[in-house]
Write an enzyme that holds these catalytic residues in place. Structure first.
Site, PDB file in Angstrom:
ATOM      1  N   HIS A  61       0.842  -1.067   0.026  1.00 33.24           N
ATOM      2  CA  HIS A  61      -0.133   0.019   0.047  1.00 33.24           C
ATOM      3  C   HIS A  61       0.811   1.245  -0.012  1.00 33.24           C
ATOM      4  O   HIS A  61       1.917   1.300   0.606  1.00 33.24           O
ATOM      5  CB  HIS A  61      -1.110   0.027   1.456  1.00 33.24           C
ATOM      6  CG  HIS A  61      -1.721  -1.224   1.314  1.00 33.24           C
ATOM      7  ND1 HIS A  61      -2.172  -1.656   2.461  1.00 33.24           N
ATOM      8  CD2 HIS A  61      -2.434  -1.739   0.593  1.00 33.24           C
ATOM      9  CE1 HIS A  61      -2.926  -2.919   2.327  1.00 33.24           C
ATOM     10  NE2 HIS A  61      -3.256  -2.755   1.067  1.00 33.24           N
ATOM     11  N   LYS A  71       5.396   7.196   6.793  1.00 35.96           N
ATOM     12  CA  LYS A  71       4.997   6.356   7.868  1.00 35.96           C
ATOM     13  C   LYS A  71       5.936   5.888   8.766  1.00 35.96           C
ATOM     14  O   LYS A  71       7.019   5.551   8.514  1.00 35.96           O
ATOM     15  CB  LYS A  71       4.306   5.087   7.213  1.00 35.96           C
ATOM     16  CG  LYS A  71       3.385   5.210   6.363  1.00 35.96           C
ATOM     17  CD  LYS A  71       2.648   3.688   5.753  1.00 35.96           C
ATOM     18  CE  LYS A  71       1.694   3.740   4.774  1.00 35.96           C
ATOM     19  NZ  LYS A  71       1.366   2.328   4.243  1.00 35.96           N
ATOM     20  N   TYR A 131       0.306   2.203  13.016  1.00 38.24           N
ATOM     21  CA  TYR A 131       0.621   3.084  11.635  1.00 38.24           C
ATOM     22  C   TYR A 131       0.613   4.600  12.234  1.00 38.24           C
ATOM     23  O   TYR A 131      -0.487   5.012  12.524  1.00 38.24           O
ATOM     24  CB  TYR A 131      -0.100   2.948  10.422  1.00 38.24           C
ATOM     25  CG  TYR A 131      -0.506   1.570  10.234  1.00 38.24           C
ATOM     26  CD1 TYR A 131       0.053   0.870   8.944  1.00 38.24           C
ATOM     27  CD2 TYR A 131      -1.349   0.766  10.749  1.00 38.24           C
ATOM     28  CE1 TYR A 131       0.024  -0.357   8.708  1.00 38.24           C
ATOM     29  CE2 TYR A 131      -1.608  -0.475  10.355  1.00 38.24           C
ATOM     30  CZ  TYR A 131      -1.074  -1.238   9.197  1.00 38.24           C
ATOM     31  OH  TYR A 131      -1.409  -2.206   8.878  1.00 38.24           O
ATOM     32  N   ASP A 165      -6.619  -5.873  -2.221  1.00 41.76           N
ATOM     33  CA  ASP A 165      -5.058  -6.271  -2.459  1.00 41.76           C
ATOM     34  C   ASP A 165      -4.928  -6.996  -3.514  1.00 41.76           C
ATOM     35  O   ASP A 165      -3.881  -6.971  -4.250  1.00 41.76           O
ATOM     36  CB  ASP A 165      -4.368  -6.670  -1.021  1.00 41.76           C
ATOM     37  CG  ASP A 165      -4.567  -5.755  -0.055  1.00 41.76           C
ATOM     38  OD1 ASP A 165      -4.692  -4.696  -0.264  1.00 41.76           O
ATOM     39  OD2 ASP A 165      -3.812  -5.995   1.090  1.00 41.76           O
TER      40      ASP A 165
END
Length: 179
Positions: A61, A71, A131, A165
């Site tokens: 992603h 991130k 995250y 995905d």
């Protein structure tokens, strides 16, 4: 806190100081001054977590410009094989990947700069991943590349993957907006 560079520019494995005693452990995963001193982002816009069972693969992603983000990810329960793929077109490591073993026991983290795709595979019975991202979620910029298309030797050839995905394009088909 030890911030360790890797072959992909801007990506770091972070080993925080862990204080343990008879009660357990205390881990400081983020320190603004240390991050700033190492050129890492310190202004996070969102924080979220996922909890997944063994055999789950999430990824690969990223968000495209203008909503791209850095991130900071870490595992607070269990153990995962964490992977990043460089999508920055002019990078000498374009298309290459790095793998990290993240776990609650190791208390390590990965700092992922903008322009890298991210995914992970759950090795333990369950894993919780946290995250921190530097931009708000923007559905129109939310993308991914297919987990099997980047030359990654995943622990499982048939992982549990979401239909979303599974439907991502291959890395070879991806046209990078990251410079």
């Amino acid at each position: 806190m030890n911030i360790k560079p890797n072959m992909i520019h801007g990506c770091y494995e972070i080993h925080p100081r862990v204080v343990t005693d008879e009660r357990g452990a205390f881990v400081k995963i983020f320190h603004k001054e240390i991050f700033e001193g190492n050129g890492l982002a310190v202004n996070y816009s969102e924080q979220y977590y996922s909890r997944s069972k063994k055999g789950v693969l999430r990824g690969l992603h990223f968000q495209t410009p203008p909503h791209d983000h850095a991130k900071l990810v870490y595992c607070t329960e269990g153990e995962v094989l964490d992977v990043v793929v460089d999508l920055r077109e002019k990078s000498p490591t374009y298309g290459k990947h790095l793998k990290f073993l993240l776990s609650a026991e190791k208390s390590n983290a990965v700092y992922i700069p903008s322009g890298l795709a991210h995914g992970f595979y759950v090795l333990s019975d369950y894993a919780t991943m946290v995250y921190n991202v530097t931009s708000l979620y923007a559905p129109e910029s939310d993308m991914g590349v297919h987990w099997s298309s980047a030359g990654i030797d995943w622990p499982d050839k048939h992982p549990i993957v979401s239909s979303r995905d599974e439907g991502f394009i291959s890395l070879a088909e991806f046209k990078s907006e990251f410079n």
